[in-house]
Scaffold this motif. Structure first.
Motif, PDB file in Angstrom:
ATOM      1  N   UNK A 164       0.817  -1.207   0.000  1.00  0.00           N
ATOM      2  CA  UNK A 164       0.000   0.000   0.000  1.00  0.00           C
ATOM      3  C   UNK A 164       0.854   1.262   0.000  1.00  0.00           C
ATOM      4  N   UNK A 165       2.123   1.106   0.408  1.00  0.00           N
ATOM      5  CA  UNK A 165       2.960   2.253   0.750  1.00  0.00           C
ATOM      6  C   UNK A 165       2.886   3.398  -0.260  1.00  0.00           C
ATOM      7  N   UNK A 166       2.952   3.067  -1.542  1.00  0.00           N
ATOM      8  CA  UNK A 166       2.990   4.149  -2.525  1.00  0.00           C
ATOM      9  C   UNK A 166       1.606   4.469  -3.089  1.00  0.00           C
ATOM     10  N   UNK A 167       0.605   3.753  -2.605  1.00  0.00           N
ATOM     11  CA  UNK A 167      -0.726   3.897  -3.206  1.00  0.00           C
ATOM     12  C   UNK A 167      -1.658   4.766  -2.380  1.00  0.00           C
ATOM     13  N   UNK A 168      -1.474   4.788  -1.071  1.00  0.00           N
ATOM     14  CA  UNK A 168      -2.388   5.537  -0.204  1.00  0.00           C
ATOM     15  C   UNK A 168      -1.584   6.431   0.736  1.00  0.00           C
ATOM     16  N   UNK A 169      -2.286   7.256   1.500  1.00  0.00           N
ATOM     17  CA  UNK A 169      -1.564   8.154   2.406  1.00  0.00           C
ATOM     18  C   UNK A 169      -0.893   7.345   3.516  1.00  0.00           C
ATOM     19  N   UNK A 170       0.208   7.862   4.048  1.00  0.00           N
ATOM     20  CA  UNK A 170       1.052   7.098   4.975  1.00  0.00           C
ATOM     21  C   UNK A 170       0.297   6.584   6.209  1.00  0.00           C
ATOM     22  N   UNK A 171      -0.660   7.365   6.700  1.00  0.00           N
ATOM     23  CA  UNK A 171      -1.348   6.941   7.924  1.00  0.00           C
ATOM     24  C   UNK A 171      -2.120   5.631   7.713  1.00  0.00           C
TER      25      UNK A 171
ATOM     26  N   UNK B   1      -9.794  13.464  -3.665  1.00  0.00           N
ATOM     27  CA  UNK B   1     -11.024  12.814  -3.190  1.00  0.00           C
ATOM     28  C   UNK B   1     -10.849  11.310  -3.132  1.00  0.00           C
ATOM     29  N   UNK B   2      -9.802  10.844  -3.791  1.00  0.00           N
ATOM     30  CA  UNK B   2      -9.625   9.409  -3.879  1.00  0.00           C
ATOM     31  C   UNK B   2      -9.480   8.790  -2.481  1.00  0.00           C
ATOM     32  N   UNK B   3      -8.750   9.463  -1.622  1.00  0.00           N
ATOM     33  CA  UNK B   3      -8.504   8.933  -0.279  1.00  0.00           C
ATOM     34  C   UNK B   3      -9.779   8.835   0.552  1.00  0.00           C
ATOM     35  N   UNK B   4     -10.662   9.812   0.360  1.00  0.00           N
ATOM     36  CA  UNK B   4     -11.908   9.814   1.125  1.00  0.00           C
ATOM     37  C   UNK B   4     -12.707   8.547   0.837  1.00  0.00           C
ATOM     38  N   UNK B   5     -12.689   8.115  -0.417  1.00  0.00           N
ATOM     39  CA  UNK B   5     -13.416   6.895  -0.771  1.00  0.00           C
ATOM     40  C   UNK B   5     -12.751   5.694  -0.115  1.00  0.00           C
ATOM     41  N   UNK B   6     -11.417   5.720  -0.101  1.00  0.00           N
ATOM     42  CA  UNK B   6     -10.691   4.572   0.415  1.00  0.00           C
ATOM     43  C   UNK B   6     -10.926   4.339   1.903  1.00  0.00           C
ATOM     44  N   UNK B   7     -11.162   5.401   2.637  1.00  0.00           N
ATOM     45  CA  UNK B   7     -11.301   5.221   4.078  1.00  0.00           C
ATOM     46  C   UNK B   7     -12.471   4.314   4.416  1.00  0.00           C
ATOM     47  N   UNK B   8     -13.424   4.183   3.515  1.00  0.00           N
ATOM     48  CA  UNK B   8     -14.569   3.304   3.763  1.00  0.00           C
ATOM     49  C   UNK B   8     -14.115   1.876   4.036  1.00  0.00           C
ATOM     50  N   UNK B   9     -12.974   1.538   3.496  1.00  0.00           N
ATOM     51  CA  UNK B   9     -12.601   0.129   3.492  1.00  0.00           C
ATOM     52  C   UNK B   9     -11.725  -0.244   4.669  1.00  0.00           C
TER      53      UNK B   9
END
Lengths: 395, 370
Positions: A164-171, B1-9
């Motif tokens: 996931x490291x490079x795909x999502x935010x670090x937290x 906005x992409x991250x906001x969707x991801x948090x659902x998971x």
């Protein structure tokens, strides 16, 4: 068992049978008496329902709107704890439900529905397929990491977290990594890393914040740092509106700390969250509260009704119900072991060990003890109990 | 906005739902014209399906339900079809009430089903809420004169068929009795034990068989023997089938083999002693053996007593048949000195040897298993 008998009663002795009959009626569970009735007035509230109408024909049926609707349903299921929403999501996805080569967004949602229904094999098959279709899909990696973690496959879970490291935010990556590695003998280190990452992040999305606090609370609980855990639970509860999972883990935490009054209060404040019923029943039993029998009976009827559906799967909650409310240790052990086959979280280990000790079959928990020792799992609730479990014999 | 969707998971763990998924409960009781019934449908399900919550406060009041009873009835009856003998029946709904079940309030729809030709097979097609909720189940129970039949109908299996002869108690009885007969006939260990006791029946240690001795001593011996064996195995068969007592199968099988050894030795060395006590004491163990077979048959829990009784009757019938076949032969053979001088000792040794072989075979399994 019969309450009444047909033997004739001599005139002067009718008081005893009458008293017995009265006791019998008084002892009947509340729901056994319930019969169809006509409510007293139009204003009587009978049920709480979600907003809006849903029918098969309602709304557009193109892929994009269907996927949006199904994601919303899955989120509602998570927030409310009501599995009906999973049925709604499945119905929304009906045109693609049985297609192996469904579009990627459908595969991902289907995997989550399977995951919630504890069909982990089906979920993993879908996720493996999704990762092949799109190796850089963070959703597929995250869901798969969660399943691997629940099943105790920590190495596989860590691999997914790392990717996931490079795909999502670090937290998010840090949450994933710490959550998994805290089960592998480095709980303190995992806690420290996640805490540092949380403190460096600002403007966290509220649900993301809640998840991180829950991870921190969970690790602290296992390390026996109760005050720290309590603080993290408070922050998780404050982060968003109530959701079922936070409520139930918090209630379990309170039960373990013998804060029974708070558990009952939690249930009274949120009576629609069915998962709290078991916790409230346990708390009221522990305090000998007047409604203990009634809560237990409601739970008993719910499980009986669920079993009539034919798709009942023994969960760790069901094993706890059998052990702590019904006092059926060996049935609880069977349920806990059945659950252990698919789910291997510390709480799943705990119920197997407790049931095995109560059923005087400590050897039955030997595989669980071997798992805990082999993975280096740290948990102050498990450690003292494991001393009573013999180590597994090699066969 | 992409991250906001991801948090659902980012769930910590998949949730364990204590919450029961959606069900409706339909109970049907046969009448002369068809059925009467009660259909319980959750308001939680009706709410989103037909928009019961008119004022949008997410609370359903009795007023909101009461004023839309005919709409509820039409919606539900449009998703239920009952047919008798292939032609559709007419369903009428009565005045609705409310029932509180363990997971919330349900509307109770009384039904009167009339079928033009009220004959088997009766079928029921169910599709309530299936378009909305794929995990909804229709739990149907037919409450006939005998044990109720239940069905959990789902989108993949939305039809219940109730044919008159499907599982009538008479048929069930015959099936179980046949199983009992079959089991004693293929159970060589039971037959061998019985034969070892039967062969010397009526013989006393008289030097020469008396031509004038009638059937009386033979019949008397056989009768006490068979009675003792029957009483004993009926007791333990019932105890084990009702799960009141259970013994490890290997122990049972080994002891049954040992019973054959004992019966064989008695033929050789203690013919004059009455066999009834052997028949009784080892009969207890043979009963456990029958019960193991019964357990493998997966009895319907609703009619356990009936099945148990039928199986036992079958065992007795099978046993009687063996005795009736063997008796005339024994009676005939006993007239000849050959029978007592040569046949009996040889048979005794043979039977005891087989018993020993089985005991070792079965007992060895026991020791390996431990």
């Amino acid at each position: 068992m019969t309450c009444f008998n047909n033997s004739t009663v001599s005139p002067g002795r009718h008081l005893l049978p009458a008293a017995l009959a009265f006791v019998c009626i008084a002892l009947l569970p509340r729901h056994a008496q319930a019969a169809p009735y006509r409510p007293a007035s139009d204003a009587v509230v009978l049920a709480t329902v979600p907003a809006g109408t849903r029918t098969a024909t309602a709304g557009p049926r193109d892929l994009q709107s269907v996927v949006a609707r199904a994601s919303e349903d899955i989120e509602s299921a998570r927030a409310s704890g009501d599995p009906r929403y999973l049925g709604y999501a499945q119905s929304a996805l009906a045109p693609w439900w049985n297609l192996k080569d469904a579009p990627l967004p459908v595969i991902l949602l289907r995997a989550q529905i399977h995951q919630h229904n504890h069909s982990f094999e089906a979920a993993l098959a879908d996720l493996d397929h999704a990762v092949v279709l799109d190796p850089r899909n963070p959703q597929a990696r995250l869901t798969r990491a969660a399943i691997h973690q629940v099943q105790g496959n920590y190495a596989a879970a860590i691999a997914d977290c790392r990717s996931l490291a490079l795909l999502v935010e670090p937290l998010i990556t840090a949450d994933c990594m710490s959550r998994v590695s805290s089960h592998r003998g480095v709980a303190r280190d995992a806690y420290r890393k996640l805490l540092a990452m949380r403190d460096r992040s600002d403007g966290m999305e509220p649900r993301q914040h809640r998840e991180v606090e829950l991870t921190l609370a969970d690790i602290s609980t296992r390390l026996g740092e109760i005050d720290t855990a309590r603080r993290h639970y408070d922050q998780a509860l404050a982060a968003t509106d109530v959701d079922a999972y936070t409520l139930l883990t918090f209630a379990d935490f309170l039960l373990e700390q013998r804060e029974y009054r708070q558990v009952v209060e939690l249930f009274e404040r949120h009576p629609d969250y069915a998962d709290l019923l078991l916790r409230a029943a346990l708390a009221s039993r522990a305090t000998d509260a007047g409604n203990a029998g009634q809560l237990s009976q409601r739970l008993r009827e719910q499980y009986a009704a669920h079993q009539r559906r034919g798709d009942f799967v023994a969960s760790r909650d069901y094993a706890r119900f059998l052990l702590d409310i019904e006092g059926k240790a060996s049935a609880a052990l069977d349920a806990a072991l059945a659950n252990w086959k698919s789910q291997r979280e510390p709480a799943d280990a705990l119920i197997v060990v407790r049931a095995a000790i109560a059923a005087r079959q400590p050897a039955a928990a030997a595989p669980v003890a071997a798992f805990v020792r082999g993975r280096g799992l740290e948990d102050v609730r498990l450690t003292p109990l494991l001393k009573q479990i013999p180590s597994e014999r090699r066969t | 906005m992409r991250f906001a969707v991801l948090t659902l998971l980012l769930l910590l763990a998949p949730q364990v739902y204590a919450h029961k998924p959606s069900d409706s409960y339909l109970q049907l009781t046969p009448t002369d014209e068809g059925f009467t019934g009660e259909w319980r449908i959750a308001l939680r399900d009706l709410g989103p399906a037909i928009g019961l919550d008119r004022d949008g406060d997410r609370k359903i009041t009795w007023g909101e339900v009461r004023t839309r009873h005919s709409e509820i009835a039409n919606y539900a009856l449009g998703r239920l079809a009952i047919a008798a003998g292939g032609s559709p029946c007419h369903i009428r709904a009565g005045a609705q009430l409310v029932d509180e079940l363990s997971d919330g309030a349900y509307t109770v729809l009384p039904l009167a089903v009339t079928c033009e030709r009220n004959v088997a097979p009766w079928s029921l097609d169910y599709s309530l809420f299936f378009d909305m909720d794929a995990t909804h189940r229709g739990l149907i129970s037919f409450r006939g004169s005998d044990t109720p039949q239940t069905f959990a109908l789902s989108p993949d299996n939305n039809r219940a068929v109730l044919s008159a002869g499907a599982a009538s108690p008479v048929q069930q009885f015959v099936t179980m009795a046949r199983e009992g007969v079959w089991h004693i006939w293929i159970g060589f260990d039971h037959i061998l034990f019985l034969l070892a006791l039967l062969l010397p029946a009526g013989l006393r240690l008289t030097r020469a068989p008396d031509e004038k001795t009638g059937w009386t001593p033979l019949l008397k011996d056989v009768l006490t023997l068979v009675t003792a064996f029957t009483v004993a195995h009926s007791i333990t068969l019932s105890l084990a089938a009702l799960k009141l007592v259970s013994l490890p199968p290997r122990l049972i099988e080994t002891t049954i083999a040992l019973s054959i050894v004992v019966a064989g030795l008695r033929m050789r060395y203690a013919v004059s002693r009455p066999a009834a006590w052997i028949a009784f004491s080892f009969g207890l163990i043979h009963g456990f053996g029958f019960a193991n077979v019964l357990a493998d048959l997966q009895l319907p829990t609703g009619s356990l007593a009936l099945s148990l009784f039928a199986f036992n009757i079958g065992v007795e019938l099978g046993q009687c048949a063996i005795v009736l076949l063997a008796l005339p032969l024994i009676r005939y053979a006993q007239r000849h000195t050959f029978y007592q001088r040569t046949f009996m000792p040889v048979a005794a040794v043979l039977i005891a040897t087989i018993g020993v072989a089985w005991s070792i075979e079965r007992g060895a399994g026991l020791y390996f298993a431990l």
